[in-house]
Design a protein around this motif. Structure first.
Motif, PDB file in Angstrom:
ATOM      1  N   GLU A 215      -2.209   7.908  -7.567  1.00 14.51           N
ATOM      2  CA  GLU A 215      -2.835   6.822  -6.996  1.00 14.51           C
ATOM      3  C   GLU A 215      -1.955   5.519  -7.017  1.00 14.51           C
ATOM      4  O   GLU A 215      -2.000   4.495  -6.371  1.00 14.51           O
ATOM      5  CB  GLU A 215      -4.354   6.502  -7.564  1.00 14.51           C
ATOM      6  CG  GLU A 215      -5.170   7.461  -6.949  1.00 14.51           C
ATOM      7  CD  GLU A 215      -6.586   7.450  -7.989  1.00 14.51           C
ATOM      8  OE1 GLU A 215      -7.547   7.828  -7.543  1.00 14.51           O
ATOM      9  OE2 GLU A 215      -6.439   6.848  -9.170  1.00 14.51           O
ATOM     10  N   ASP A 218       0.878   5.484  -4.729  1.00 11.73           N
ATOM     11  CA  ASP A 218       0.389   5.087  -3.512  1.00 11.73           C
ATOM     12  C   ASP A 218       0.408   3.548  -3.470  1.00 11.73           C
ATOM     13  O   ASP A 218       0.834   3.148  -2.451  1.00 11.73           O
ATOM     14  CB  ASP A 218      -0.894   5.591  -3.086  1.00 11.73           C
ATOM     15  CG  ASP A 218      -1.165   7.121  -2.792  1.00 11.73           C
ATOM     16  OD1 ASP A 218       0.043   7.623  -2.784  1.00 11.73           O
ATOM     17  OD2 ASP A 218      -2.315   7.642  -3.139  1.00 11.73           O
ATOM     18  N   LEU A 219      -0.090   2.885  -4.464  1.00 14.95           N
ATOM     19  CA  LEU A 219       0.218   1.313  -4.506  1.00 14.95           C
ATOM     20  C   LEU A 219       1.436   0.790  -4.484  1.00 14.95           C
ATOM     21  O   LEU A 219       1.802   0.026  -3.586  1.00 14.95           O
ATOM     22  CB  LEU A 219      -0.763   1.156  -5.690  1.00 14.95           C
ATOM     23  CG  LEU A 219      -0.741  -0.511  -5.711  1.00 14.95           C
ATOM     24  CD1 LEU A 219      -1.485  -1.326  -4.698  1.00 14.95           C
ATOM     25  CD2 LEU A 219      -1.588  -1.261  -7.091  1.00 14.95           C
ATOM     26  N   THR A 221       4.151   2.453  -3.130  1.00 16.02           N
ATOM     27  CA  THR A 221       4.612   2.736  -1.802  1.00 16.02           C
ATOM     28  C   THR A 221       3.971   1.915  -0.981  1.00 16.02           C
ATOM     29  O   THR A 221       5.020   1.455  -0.033  1.00 16.02           O
ATOM     30  CB  THR A 221       4.090   4.211  -1.557  1.00 16.02           C
ATOM     31  OG1 THR A 221       4.799   5.058  -2.349  1.00 16.02           O
ATOM     32  CG2 THR A 221       4.742   4.729  -0.282  1.00 16.02           C
ATOM     33  N   GLU A 222       2.852   1.463  -0.741  1.00 10.98           N
ATOM     34  CA  GLU A 222       2.086   0.513  -0.089  1.00 10.98           C
ATOM     35  C   GLU A 222       2.861  -0.992  -0.364  1.00 10.98           C
ATOM     36  O   GLU A 222       3.481  -1.653   0.699  1.00 10.98           O
ATOM     37  CB  GLU A 222       0.847   0.275  -0.478  1.00 10.98           C
ATOM     38  CG  GLU A 222      -0.007  -0.705   0.624  1.00 10.98           C
ATOM     39  CD  GLU A 222      -1.495  -0.848   0.178  1.00 10.98           C
ATOM     40  OE1 GLU A 222      -2.166   0.033  -0.560  1.00 10.98           O
ATOM     41  OE2 GLU A 222      -1.877  -1.900   0.025  1.00 10.98           O
ATOM     42  N   TRP A 223       3.054  -1.287  -1.731  1.00 11.76           N
ATOM     43  CA  TRP A 223       4.035  -2.690  -1.902  1.00 11.76           C
ATOM     44  C   TRP A 223       5.433  -2.600  -1.158  1.00 11.76           C
ATOM     45  O   TRP A 223       5.787  -3.663  -0.783  1.00 11.76           O
ATOM     46  CB  TRP A 223       4.022  -3.025  -3.300  1.00 11.76           C
ATOM     47  CG  TRP A 223       2.762  -3.390  -4.042  1.00 11.76           C
ATOM     48  CD1 TRP A 223       1.559  -3.966  -3.418  1.00 11.76           C
ATOM     49  CD2 TRP A 223       2.406  -3.409  -5.386  1.00 11.76           C
ATOM     50  NE1 TRP A 223       0.499  -4.302  -4.202  1.00 11.76           N
ATOM     51  CE2 TRP A 223       1.121  -4.067  -5.573  1.00 11.76           C
ATOM     52  CE3 TRP A 223       3.260  -3.174  -6.565  1.00 11.76           C
ATOM     53  CZ2 TRP A 223       0.566  -4.208  -6.821  1.00 11.76           C
ATOM     54  CZ3 TRP A 223       2.571  -3.405  -7.781  1.00 11.76           C
ATOM     55  CH2 TRP A 223       1.172  -3.796  -7.907  1.00 11.76           C
ATOM     56  N   ASP A 224       5.764  -1.386  -0.981  1.00  9.65           N
ATOM     57  CA  ASP A 224       7.214  -1.311  -0.523  1.00  9.65           C
ATOM     58  C   ASP A 224       7.186  -1.432   0.664  1.00  9.65           C
ATOM     59  O   ASP A 224       8.418  -1.787   1.044  1.00  9.65           O
ATOM     60  CB  ASP A 224       7.795   0.120  -0.881  1.00  9.65           C
ATOM     61  CG  ASP A 224       9.233   0.171  -0.935  1.00  9.65           C
ATOM     62  OD1 ASP A 224      10.150  -0.942  -1.253  1.00  9.65           O
ATOM     63  OD2 ASP A 224       9.870   0.884  -0.234  1.00  9.65           O
ATOM     64  N   ARG A 225       6.067  -1.647   1.403  1.00  9.77           N
ATOM     65  CA  ARG A 225       6.124  -2.096   2.980  1.00  9.77           C
ATOM     66  C   ARG A 225       5.879  -3.477   3.101  1.00  9.77           C
ATOM     67  O   ARG A 225       5.769  -3.853   4.308  1.00  9.77           O
ATOM     68  CB  ARG A 225       4.955  -1.378   3.467  1.00  9.77           C
ATOM     69  CG  ARG A 225       5.333   0.289   3.506  1.00  9.77           C
ATOM     70  CD  ARG A 225       4.218   1.173   4.474  1.00  9.77           C
ATOM     71  NE  ARG A 225       4.094   2.357   4.065  1.00  9.77           N
ATOM     72  CZ  ARG A 225       3.446   2.923   3.666  1.00  9.77           C
ATOM     73  NH1 ARG A 225       2.262   2.362   3.273  1.00  9.77           N
ATOM     74  NH2 ARG A 225       3.466   4.301   3.183  1.00  9.77           N
ATOM     75  N   LYS A 229       8.439  -5.480  -1.467  1.00  5.91           N
ATOM     76  CA  LYS A 229       9.727  -4.328  -1.270  1.00  5.91           C
ATOM     77  C   LYS A 229      10.779  -4.370  -1.899  1.00  5.91           C
ATOM     78  O   LYS A 229      11.415  -5.489  -2.189  1.00  5.91           O
ATOM     79  CB  LYS A 229       9.762  -4.405   0.299  1.00  5.91           C
ATOM     80  CG  LYS A 229      11.083  -3.475   0.623  1.00  5.91           C
ATOM     81  CD  LYS A 229      11.348  -3.644   2.276  1.00  5.91           C
ATOM     82  CE  LYS A 229      12.631  -2.675   2.672  1.00  5.91           C
ATOM     83  NZ  LYS A 229      12.158  -1.184   2.393  1.00  5.91           N
ATOM     84  N   GLU A 234      10.257   1.079  -4.880  1.00  9.54           N
ATOM     85  CA  GLU A 234      10.248   2.260  -4.068  1.00  9.54           C
ATOM     86  C   GLU A 234      10.558   3.405  -4.733  1.00  9.54           C
ATOM     87  O   GLU A 234       9.728   4.451  -4.587  1.00  9.54           O
ATOM     88  CB  GLU A 234      11.419   2.177  -2.890  1.00  9.54           C
ATOM     89  CG  GLU A 234      11.582   3.599  -2.152  1.00  9.54           C
ATOM     90  CD  GLU A 234      12.992   3.673  -1.719  1.00  9.54           C
ATOM     91  OE1 GLU A 234      13.708   2.782  -1.622  1.00  9.54           O
ATOM     92  OE2 GLU A 234      13.561   4.865  -1.496  1.00  9.54           O
ATOM     93  N   GLY A 237       7.437   4.373  -6.844  1.00  8.96           N
ATOM     94  CA  GLY A 237       6.450   5.056  -5.824  1.00  8.96           C
ATOM     95  C   GLY A 237       6.738   6.586  -6.030  1.00  8.96           C
ATOM     96  O   GLY A 237       5.864   7.383  -5.934  1.00  8.96           O
ATOM     97  N   ASP A 316      -6.102  -5.047  -6.462  1.00 10.51           N
ATOM     98  CA  ASP A 316      -4.814  -4.618  -5.866  1.00 10.51           C
ATOM     99  C   ASP A 316      -4.039  -6.102  -5.336  1.00 10.51           C
ATOM    100  O   ASP A 316      -3.223  -6.375  -5.773  1.00 10.51           O
ATOM    101  CB  ASP A 316      -4.519  -3.725  -4.983  1.00 10.51           C
ATOM    102  CG  ASP A 316      -5.020  -2.348  -5.618  1.00 10.51           C
ATOM    103  OD1 ASP A 316      -5.138  -2.528  -6.670  1.00 10.51           O
ATOM    104  OD2 ASP A 316      -5.109  -1.256  -4.789  1.00 10.51           O
TER     105      ASP A 316
END
Ligand SMILES: NC(=O)C1=CN([C@@H]2O[C@H](COP(=O)(O)OP(=O)(O)OC[C@H]3O[C@@H](n4cnc5c(N)ncnc54)[C@H](OP(=O)(O)O)[C@@H]3O)[C@@H](O)[C@H]2O)C=CC1
Ligand SMILES: O=C(CO)[C@H](O)[C@H](O)COP(=O)(O)O
Length: 466
Positions: A215, A218-219, A221-225, A229, A234, A237, A316
């Motif tokens: 989980e 996932d956060l 990975t989301e931040w990396d967008r 970033k 990355e 994640g 978050d």
């Protein structure tokens, strides 16, 4: 146009990758390695790139094959092996030749080696290379310190192999002698603190908010967008999603919590303190790695005091703001060290350019570096990032979130040395009148050290001395 040509000694992880990168970019590279058995293995790996590679049995043959003035890059440990190689090659080189140490060197060694080679009319380049094996192979960030003479030869090679950020090669000639290695060292110091911030955030989410590694992955990975970033976000994640094939458990659960360190973080802190520029977040990160190796003591203390950590409610979006603010403060501390060294050694470092060459290829590459380089270009803050309007915006937005996060985390017993020191430094720097008058008073009472008054010049003593 003649084909650029260079010698490269040391076909380990980084040297082999750099040599292949050069060959791929049409640079003819003459290579050799201490263990000659590694050379055919390397040539095998090079495949068709081998047409741009000439391998030699030893350093003597490599030197003999290069036209003068020669440029020879060493990618070996920058400690005793580098000194030994320098002593070995000096008598074999000719005036005007350049020796490059592309490893992670203590810049004090680089300055010493530079002086030694100058005595022999040779040139020494201390060249920081960041990006690990992948970066070295496909485009690292390169920080060069050395003479204009050496840079003239190195420029086409490094610009060809460096990472490109929107067409801009991530390489710069930053100054003479130790400038390149110093900037690389501080890069690593910032890297240490960024990694520690991420580790602490993971700890709060896992132990405080009870989230699984996946989980949290996932956060990240989301931040990396988005604005957070970065390469480290990355890979974290990715790391948090990996499963250990032997046990089926998350890989992070089977990795021993004892962090290695090879010296660059420690050098950053030592130099920062020596120059009166304590970088508390980097210190916290270096200290945390040291403490991490004291597993037995931590187990004993856990048995004695208990290791309870309270539950945390974490939002978050607020966490992202807190992380953004802490990262700005990490970079701000790093650039202050660069500023101090630039003044001490007369390097005239270009902070905007440094931020620009860190935007791709290196381990700390991040979207934030776009904003930092623009901040330095747009506002002359003398290297003080916290004074740049664009950074002030991030800080004003994120500090309340960081404050709230730290308050509840400390109250609940979570260890957050880097996050907490970020706030400690920020709150110190935004006080126009801090606490040092108490220190000065104490010093005068116990040691007659004197103090400055707010309403007069010159040294003064307190009434306690009559
Ligand atoms: N790995 C990384 O991510 C990064 C590493 N660096 C720096 O790059 C440098 C090289 O690191 P890396 O490639 O990872 O290391 P490796 O251990 O993979 O390779 C070391 C190389 O140095 C040679 N070598 C070791 N000792 C000697 C010696 N006494 N005399 C001559 N040659 C010697 C080895 O030769 P042999 O094959 O004979 O053992 C090998 O070619 C270091 O300074 C490191 O700090 C910088 C950035 C990133
Ligand atoms: O220079 C590097 C990245 O920029 C190297 O990976 C270096 O080894 C990282 O430092 P440490 O091993 O101390 O974590």
């Amino acid at each position: 146009m003649t084909t650029p040509l260079i010698g490269l000694y040391g076909l380990g992880t980084m040297g082999a990758a750099l040599a292949l990168n050069m060959a791929e970019h049409g640079i003819h590279v003459h290579v050799a390695n201490r263990t000659t058995a590694e050379v055919p293995v390397f040539l095998d790996r090079a495949g068709p790139l081998g047409t741009n590679i000439t391998a030699h049995d030893d350093i003597d043959a490599l030197i003999a094959a290069l036209p003068k003035p020669r440029t020879i890059l060493f990618m070996i440990p920058s400690t005793k092996p580098m000194d030994d190689m320098i002593d070995f090659v000096i008598p074999k080189l000719s005036p005007g030749d350049t020796v490059i140490d592309a490893g992670n060197a203590d810049f004090n060694d680089t300055r010493r080696r530079d002086a030694l080679l100058r005595e022999h009319e040779l040139h020494f380049v201390g060249m920081g290379v960041s990006g690990g094996e992948e970066g070295a192979r496909h485009g690292p960030s390169i920080m060069v310190g050395g003479t204009e003479h050496s840079w003239a030869q190195l420029e086409p090679v490094t610009k060809a192999i460096a990472a490109q950020h929107e067409g801009d090669p991530c390489v710069a000639h930053l100054g003479p002698d130790g400038a390149g290695h110093f900037v690389k060292t501080v890069h690593n110091g910032i890297e240490y603190a960024d990694m520690q911030l991420i580790a602490e955030i993971h700890g709060l989410l896992h132990h405080g908010a009870g989230r699984s590694h996946a989980e949290i992955g996932d956060l990240f990975t989301e931040w990396d967008r988005g604005p957070l970033k970065s390469y480290l976000v990355e890979i974290t994640g990715r790391l948090l999603h990996e499963v250990d094939p032997q046990t089926g458990r998350p890989v992070v659960d089977i990795i021993k919590d004892s962090a290695g360190q090879k010296g660059t973080g420690r050098w950053t802190v030592i130099e920062a303190i020596r120059m009166g520029q304590s970088a508390t977040m980097i210190e916290a990160a270096v200290a945390s790695r040291a403490w991490s190796s004291e597993g037995d003591l931590r187990a004993q203390a856990a048995a004695l005091y208990g290791e309870d950590r309270g539950t945390l409610e974490i939002d978050d979006a607020e966490l992202a703001k807190a992380f953004s603010a802490a990262r700005v403060l990490d970079y701000a501390q790093g650039f202050r060290i660069l500023r101090a060294a630039s003044a001490e050694f007369g390097w005239d470092l270009d902070y905007a350019r440094i931020a620009e060459i860190w935007r791709a290829g290196c381990i700390i590459r991040s979207a934030l570096l776009d904003d930092i380089s623009a901040a330095f270009r747009n506002a002359d803050t003398g290297g003080e990032l916290i004074l740049a309007p664009a950074m002030a915006e991030i800080l004003k937005d994120g500090i309340p979130a960081l404050r709230a996060l730290i308050s509840k985390s400390l109250a609940a017993g979570h260890a957050t040395p880097a996050l907490a020191s970020a706030l400690g430094w920020f709150d110190t720097m935004r006080q126009s009148r801090g606490q040092a008058h108490i220190i000065q008073g104490q010093r005068d009472i116990f040691g007659r050290h004197g103090f400055e008054r707010i309403d007069a010049t010159g040294p003064h003593h307190g009434p306690w001395w009559g």
